[in-house]
Design an enzyme around this catalytic site. Structure first.
Site, PDB file in Angstrom:
ATOM      1  N   ALA A  77       0.842  -1.204   0.000  1.00 36.33           N
ATOM      2  CA  ALA A  77       0.000   0.000   0.000  1.00 36.33           C
ATOM      3  C   ALA A  77       0.868   1.241   0.000  1.00 36.33           C
ATOM      4  O   ALA A  77       1.996   1.233   0.506  1.00 36.33           O
ATOM      5  CB  ALA A  77      -0.925   0.001   1.212  1.00 36.33           C
ATOM      6  N   ASP A  78       0.317   2.307  -0.565  1.00 39.88           N
ATOM      7  CA  ASP A  78       1.021   3.587  -0.536  1.00 39.88           C
ATOM      8  C   ASP A  78       0.004   4.720  -0.521  1.00 39.88           C
ATOM      9  O   ASP A  78      -1.042   4.631  -1.174  1.00 39.88           O
ATOM     10  CB  ASP A  78       1.948   3.749  -1.738  1.00 39.88           C
ATOM     11  CG  ASP A  78       2.917   4.903  -1.539  1.00 39.88           C
ATOM     12  OD1 ASP A  78       3.860   4.746  -0.738  1.00 39.88           O
ATOM     13  OD2 ASP A  78       2.707   5.958  -2.145  1.00 39.88           O
ATOM     14  N   THR A  79       0.315   5.756   0.224  1.00 44.65           N
ATOM     15  CA  THR A  79      -0.556   6.932   0.321  1.00 44.65           C
ATOM     16  C   THR A  79       0.209   8.152  -0.178  1.00 44.65           C
ATOM     17  O   THR A  79       1.321   8.424   0.289  1.00 44.65           O
ATOM     18  CB  THR A  79      -0.996   7.163   1.773  1.00 44.65           C
ATOM     19  OG1 THR A  79      -1.665   5.993   2.264  1.00 44.65           O
ATOM     20  CG2 THR A  79      -1.949   8.355   1.857  1.00 44.65           C
TER      21      THR A  79
END
Length: 206
Positions: A77-79
């Protein structure tokens, strides 16, 4: 025993050290069998836009960790917090946090939350959520107070919406969990769509 063998079925590996992501997963009764951070270079490529950047990093994280856990479900995941086409950095020092918050003051920005899942058969699935957040104009004194709290440390865009920065938010459109750090709807859809069956069930309401 390897994590991929636990419980008699494929394990669920989270390729992130973020405690916020673990808390969000637990909120929807998803508990990783292991946490194995990818520790990759997250520098944007030349000319890379926010959404492709988030998707690329989520995929690279998932692939990196999947190589260490064959036969498991591996979630990366990445934000990314973006103001226009500009990708805001994770705040590692107070001056970076100050620059980010001054840029966001009185403006609308976007938060892209990408998730990538490597299934036990090696196949890849990706999704990306987009949320819109508008900050009211920040006064210097309250900005200084927020920076003094150090809540911004390690946060994309220099703030945590689930904390003190909630007082700055005038408008939120889209997924709240995405802004916190993981788009839960997209994450659950990826896992269930690829056949993951969590051992822990959601309790029935009494």
């Amino acid at each position: 025993m390897k994590p991929a063998e636990r419980g008699g079925g494929p394990a669920f590996i989270l390729a992130s050290a973020s405690p916020r992501r673990r808390e969000l997963l637990a909120q929807v009764a998803l508990v990783p069998d292991a946490v194995d951070p990818a520790e990759i270079d997250e520098t944007p490529l030349a000319g890379e836009l926010p959404r492709p950047h988030a998707l690329r990093l989520a995929e690279v994280k998932a692939r990196t960790v999947a190589a260490r856990h064959p036969g498991a479900f591996v979630l990366g995941a990445d934000t990314v917090v973006a103001c226009g086409r500009r990708i805001l950095a994770q705040a590692r020092d107070v001056e970076t946090a100050r620059r980010c918050l001054m840029l966001l003051s009185g403006r609308r920005h976007r938060v892209f939350g990408a998730v990538a899942l490597i299934a036990p058969d090696g196949s890849l699935a990706r999704r990306c959520a987009e949320s819109a957040v508008t900050f009211r104009r920040l006064e210097r004194a309250e900005l200084d107070d927020y920076l003094a709290s150090r809540e911004w440390e390690g946060k994309a865009g220099g703030y945590a919406i689930q904390g003190l920065a909630a007082r700055f938010v005038r408008f939120l459109g889209g997924s709240y969990s995405n802004v916190v750090g993981l788009p839960l709807f997209e994450t659950v859809a990826l896992l269930t769509g690829r056949g993951y069956e969590p051992a822990r069930r959601i309790p029935r309401p009494r």
